[in-house]
Design an enzyme around this catalytic site. Structure first.
Site, mmCIF file in Angstrom:
data_model
loop_
_atom_site.group_PDB
_atom_site.id
_atom_site.type_symbol
_atom_site.label_atom_id
_atom_site.label_comp_id
_atom_site.label_asym_id
_atom_site.label_seq_id
_atom_site.Cartn_x
_atom_site.Cartn_y
_atom_site.Cartn_z
ATOM 1 N N ARG A 232 0.833 -1.191 0.000
ATOM 2 C CA ARG A 232 0.000 0.000 0.000
ATOM 3 C C ARG A 232 0.870 1.244 0.000
ATOM 4 N NH1 ARG A 232 -3.508 -2.582 -1.607
ATOM 5 N NH2 ARG A 232 -5.697 -2.742 -0.954
ATOM 6 N N GLU A 261 -3.399 7.804 -5.612
ATOM 7 C CA GLU A 261 -3.548 7.028 -6.842
ATOM 8 C C GLU A 261 -4.730 7.544 -7.659
ATOM 9 O OE1 GLU A 261 -3.602 2.842 -5.981
ATOM 10 O OE2 GLU A 261 -1.518 2.850 -5.307
ATOM 11 N N HIS A 280 -0.188 -0.003 -9.779
ATOM 12 C CA HIS A 280 -0.945 -0.825 -8.826
ATOM 13 C C HIS A 280 -1.613 -1.999 -9.549
ATOM 14 C CE1 HIS A 280 -3.290 -0.670 -4.757
ATOM 15 N NE2 HIS A 280 -2.948 -1.916 -5.086
#
Length: 324
Positions: A232, A261, A280
């Site tokens: 994360r 993000e 990601h």
């Protein structure tokens, strides 16, 4: 019963829902008012990356379970779910292999500096092979894995294939479990960071892990250290990492997750040549997308049907909701 699917998932999971005769619909508008209108009468939600907080959840009067399409759940108000005895499911067995392979890819890319060799060859500079920046081996290096859940364990198995030494920091795992696998437990992160050639992060983001690797930690890392975060954003302090890379305090970094993000267009990382980035997507191989889709939908189907096939380890708050 009715299931809402928030975000695109693989058809294999949707077919599971159809086979069990549940009503379902897909949501693509994640604005608050729209969600309140759409989710008011659903029994379950399959959730990708959109946020679900109390301002929406408080309107979901029939909701019994949210199944994350993945393992992280910082985009969900888990406190609200606990207080209202709503189950929270994750795809605990689906993504470990894919993420572990992604970490190994970053390790190897940064170690071999393969981009330099590729570019030299394509540009017709074959004879520059002896003057390219030095690159290295994983052989006999020290790997520090921060967090020894399923992903950390899969990564360790792959690193062993390179004859590396595996060090584990995880205060929630008995050191005997680590030693039985011929790995080496470390009692503090500082102890591990001092000896590590490679570091990979596999922990949740919470108040204790936010900025877990920051300015002080980069001061004790080896100059040849490579660090990868596929867990994360926010566990590594991005400004501290940028300065460590810019000033060559460490050799390189691989980042799959960001504090914000998507990251802003002028993110400082984009100007560095000793970092490799991905959006990601460590868990988004085709095989993993299929597994996560099926597992998230099965979590809902089995839970709503009170089916013994439910993997209770996938229910994060199973003790709170008295799922024994």
């Amino acid at each position: 019963m009715k299931i809402a699917i928030m975000g695109s998932i693989h058809q294999d999971g949707i077919d599971k829902i159809k086979d069990n005769s549940f009503d379902y619909f897909e949501i693509t508008n994640f604005e608050t008012n729209s969600l309140i209108n759409e989710l008011g009468d659903v029994d379950a939600i399959v959730l990708r990356t959109a946020e679900l907080k109390e301002n929406v959840l408080s309107h979901c009067k029939k909701l019994k379970i949210i199944a994350r399409h993945g393992v992280g759940y910082d985009n969900i108000d888990s406190k609200y779910l606990d207080e209202n005895k709503i189950a929270l499911g994750i795809t605990g067995t689906a993504n470990a292999v894919s993420v572990a392979e992604h970490v190994m890819t970053m390790f190897l890319y940064l170690t071999k500096k393969i981009n330099n060799s590729d570019l030299a060859t394509k540009r017709g500079n074959f004879n520059e092979r002896n003057t390219l920046p030095e690159f290295f081996e994983l052989y006999k290096k020290n790997i520090l894995i921060l967090g020894f859940g399923r992903i950390g364990q899969e990564l360790a198995k792959r690193c062993i294939g390179f004859d590396t030494k595996i060090y584990i920091f995880d205060p929630f795992i008995d050191k005997k479990v680590i030693e039985e696998k011929n790995y080496f437990p470390v009692l503090t992160k500082e102890e591990g960071l001092k000896i590590a050639d490679y570091i990979s992060i596999h922990m949740p983001l919470n108040e204790k892990t936010k900025n877990f690797i920051s300015y002080d930690e980069f001061k004790i890392l080896k100059k040849n250290a490579i660090i990868v975060n596929s867990a994360r954003g926010g566990i590594i302090n991005e400004e501290a990492l940028y300065l460590a890379l810019k000033n060559n305090y460490i050799l390189g970094a691989g980042i799959d997750v960001f504090t914000q993000e998507p990251p802003k267009e002028n993110h400082p990382f984009f100007d560095l040549d000793n970092i490799v980035l991905s959006p990601h997507n460590a868990a988004l191989t085709l095989e993993c997308k299929k597994r996560m889709s099926i597992e998230s939908c099965e979590n809902i189907i089995y839970y709503l049907n009170k089916d013994n096939k439910l993997n209770k380890e996938n229910i994060v708050n199973k003790k709170i909701i008295n799922l024994i």
